[in-house]
Design a protein around this motif. Structure first.
Motif, short mmCIF file in Angstrom:
data_model
loop_
_atom_site.label_atom_id
_atom_site.label_comp_id
_atom_site.label_asym_id
_atom_site.label_seq_id
_atom_site.Cartn_x
_atom_site.Cartn_y
_atom_site.Cartn_z
N VAL A 50 1.23 0.61 -5.12
CA VAL A 50 2.48 0.74 -4.37
C VAL A 50 3.00 2.18 -4.40
O VAL A 50 3.62 2.62 -3.44
N GLY A 106 0.95 3.91 -1.83
CA GLY A 106 1.04 3.25 -0.53
C GLY A 106 -0.23 2.57 -0.08
O GLY A 106 -0.44 2.35 1.11
N LYS A 107 -1.09 2.23 -1.01
CA LYS A 107 -2.35 1.54 -0.68
C LYS A 107 -2.13 0.03 -0.84
O LYS A 107 -2.54 -0.57 -1.82
N ILE A 108 -1.49 -0.55 0.15
CA ILE A 108 -1.18 -1.98 0.10
C ILE A 108 -2.34 -2.72 0.76
O ILE A 108 -2.40 -2.85 1.98
N ASP A 109 -3.26 -3.19 -0.05
CA ASP A 109 -4.45 -3.86 0.45
C ASP A 109 -4.51 -5.29 -0.09
O ASP A 109 -3.56 -5.76 -0.71
N LEU A 115 7.40 -2.11 -3.27
CA LEU A 115 6.67 -2.82 -2.24
C LEU A 115 7.61 -3.27 -1.12
O LEU A 115 7.28 -3.14 0.06
N ARG A 118 8.47 -0.27 0.97
CA ARG A 118 7.31 0.14 1.78
C ARG A 118 7.15 -0.80 2.98
O ARG A 118 6.79 -0.39 4.06
N TRP A 119 7.39 -2.08 2.76
CA TRP A 119 7.25 -3.07 3.83
C TRP A 119 8.35 -2.88 4.87
O TRP A 119 8.09 -2.91 6.07
N PHE A 124 10.15 -0.11 5.56
CA PHE A 124 10.09 1.19 6.25
C PHE A 124 8.72 1.55 6.76
O PHE A 124 8.47 2.68 7.13
N HIS A 125 7.83 0.58 6.82
CA HIS A 125 6.46 0.85 7.31
C HIS A 125 6.41 0.93 8.80
O HIS A 125 6.92 0.44 9.63
#
Length: 110
Positions: free
Chosen positions: A29, A32-35, A103, A106-107, A109-110
Motif C-alpha cells: 500500500v 501503491g502496488k495493489i494487486d 488502502l 488509495r482507492w 483517490f485512484h
C-alpha cells in the motif's frame, strides 16, 4: 521434543507467516502496488481475525499450549520476547489499521 515445544515452534512459525503477510501489505500500500496478493493477504488477516474472535481473542494454539503449562508468562506458548508476546495483537492491529487507511485513500483517490 515435548508437546509444548512443538506447539511453541508451530505458533512461532504462524507468527512469522503473518508478519510476512502484514509487512507485504504495508509495503504494497505504501508503494501503491495493489494487486491480487494484497487482497489475498487481507483475506488471510480477515480469517485470522475471525478465528481470534471465535476464541475470545486468544489464539487456538495458546489454548492447546495451556494444557501443557501453568506458566503465567505472556510468551509461554511462543518463542518471542515477553513484551512482544504481551503487546503483539495491539502492535499488529495498529499496523493493519494503518494499512487499511492507506488502502482506503488509495482507492478513493485512484
Amino acid at each position: 521434543m515435548n508437546r509444548l515445544t512443538v506447539i511453541k515452534l508451530l505458533h512461532t512459525m504462524v507468527w512469522v507467516f503473518f508478519n510476512v503477510v502484514i509487512f507485504y501489505l504495508f509495503y504494497a500500500v505504501i508503494i501503491g502496488k495493489i494487486d491480487r496478493w494484497v487482497w489475498i493477504c487481507l483475506g488471510l488477516i480477515g480469517l485470522e481475525t475471525m478465528i481470534l474472535l471465535m476464541f475470545k481473542m486468544m489464539c487456538p494454539l495458546t489454548i492447546i499450549a495451556r494444557k501443557y503449562s501453568d506458566s503465567t508468562k505472556d510468551n509461554f506458548d511462543i518463542y518471542l520476547p515477553e513484551w512482544l508476546a504481551r503487546y503483539n495483537k495491539l502492535i499488529y492491529s495498529v499496523i493493519v489499521g494503518i494499512v487499511l487507511i492507506i488502502l482506503f485513500f488509495r482507492w478513493i483517490f485512484h
